[in-house]
Write a protein that holds these residues in place. Structure first.
Motif, short mmCIF file in Angstrom:
data_model
loop_
_atom_site.label_atom_id
_atom_site.label_comp_id
_atom_site.label_asym_id
_atom_site.label_seq_id
_atom_site.Cartn_x
_atom_site.Cartn_y
_atom_site.Cartn_z
N PHE A 13 0.83 -1.21 0.00
CA PHE A 13 0.00 0.00 0.00
C PHE A 13 0.86 1.26 0.00
CE2 PHE A 13 -3.44 -2.63 2.15
CZ PHE A 13 -4.17 -2.75 0.99
N GLU A 14 1.93 1.24 0.79
CA GLU A 14 2.79 2.42 0.86
C GLU A 14 3.45 2.68 -0.49
OE1 GLU A 14 6.45 4.18 3.53
OE2 GLU A 14 6.20 2.02 3.36
N LYS A 15 3.96 1.65 -1.13
CA LYS A 15 4.63 1.83 -2.42
C LYS A 15 3.65 2.30 -3.49
CE LYS A 15 8.70 0.51 -1.19
NZ LYS A 15 9.72 1.47 -0.94
N LEU A 16 2.43 1.76 -3.48
CA LEU A 16 1.46 2.11 -4.50
C LEU A 16 0.88 3.52 -4.31
CD1 LEU A 16 -0.57 -1.20 -4.89
CD2 LEU A 16 1.06 -0.22 -6.50
N GLU A 17 0.58 3.87 -3.07
CA GLU A 17 -0.13 5.12 -2.81
C GLU A 17 0.78 6.31 -2.54
OE1 GLU A 17 -3.31 5.54 -3.25
OE2 GLU A 17 -3.72 3.45 -3.64
N ALA A 18 1.90 6.10 -1.89
CA ALA A 18 2.77 7.23 -1.54
C ALA A 18 3.36 7.87 -2.78
CB ALA A 18 3.87 6.78 -0.58
N ALA A 19 3.56 7.10 -3.82
CA ALA A 19 4.14 7.65 -5.05
C ALA A 19 3.25 8.72 -5.66
CB ALA A 19 4.39 6.53 -6.05
N HIS A 20 1.95 8.60 -5.48
CA HIS A 20 1.01 9.58 -6.04
C HIS A 20 1.02 10.89 -5.27
CE1 HIS A 20 -0.56 6.82 -8.96
NE2 HIS A 20 -0.71 5.91 -8.03
N GLU A 21 1.51 10.86 -4.06
CA GLU A 21 1.52 12.06 -3.23
C GLU A 21 2.81 12.84 -3.34
OE1 GLU A 21 -1.09 11.65 0.58
OE2 GLU A 21 0.37 10.01 0.49
N GLY B 154 0.64 4.21 8.63
CA GLY B 154 -0.72 4.35 8.13
C GLY B 154 -1.11 3.20 7.22
N ALA B 155 -0.16 2.76 6.40
CA ALA B 155 -0.43 1.63 5.50
C ALA B 155 -0.61 0.34 6.29
CB ALA B 155 0.69 1.49 4.48
#
Length: 167
Positions: free
Chosen positions: A58-66, A151-152
């Protein structure tokens, strides 16, 4: 020897099995204890590993968008502008309340409260406008990332407990 030659069970002399030795009992109960403990240990370890793997994913997938490196320059500038507008709005409201308080010749609590309520309602409406129209997320920091590992991990645990609840 054919089937007919076999002596029926009731006619056979049955000899009881000898009782197990103390060593055999200790080995049996030790084996049972180990199998219960290790099966639970393995199951808990798999759940923990699943949560950690989910958190990393989740961290790798979502943090990149931020992060700014993956955002377009226009989007980065818009986010910064919205956050700067909020900071300026807060400063202006605070300054207005302080100036009104400092410049009043006769301090009346009722008049002061009425004026401050009007200013705070304007501030609230401006905040709501920034949230609804421009998508402000409540953060004024330009380098704030919402998807941290913690958070993830929390999200991963929530997913597991929700799935377990309805299955």
């Amino acid at each position: 020897m054919s089937r007919r030659d076999v002596v029926p069970r009731a006619e056979r002399a049955e000899f009881p099995a000898p009782p197990p030795s103390k060593c055999a009992k200790v080995l049996y109960y030790t084996w049972r204890l180990c199998s219960v403990v290790f099966s639970h240990f393995v199951m808990i370890s798999l759940v923990v590993a699943y949560c950690i793997l989910g958190a990393v994913t989740f961290e790798k997938l979502e943090a990149a968008h931020e992060k700014e490196s993956t955002m377009s320059n226009d989007l980065v500038m818009l986010c910064r502008q919205v956050k700067m507008n909020i900071s300026q709005l807060r400063r202006n409201t605070t300054d207005s309340i302080w100036t009104m308080t400092k410049d009043s010749a006769l301090f009346s609590e009722a008049n002061w409260t009425k004026d401050v309520v009007v200013m705070l309602k304007d501030f609230e409406n401006a905040i709501l406008l920034e949230m609804k129209v421009r998508g402000w997320d409540g953060s004024e920091s330009t380098d704030h990332i919402q998807w941290t590992f913690t958070g993830a991990l929390f999200y991963s645990i929530i997913v597991i407990t929700t799935i377990g609840q309805y299955s």
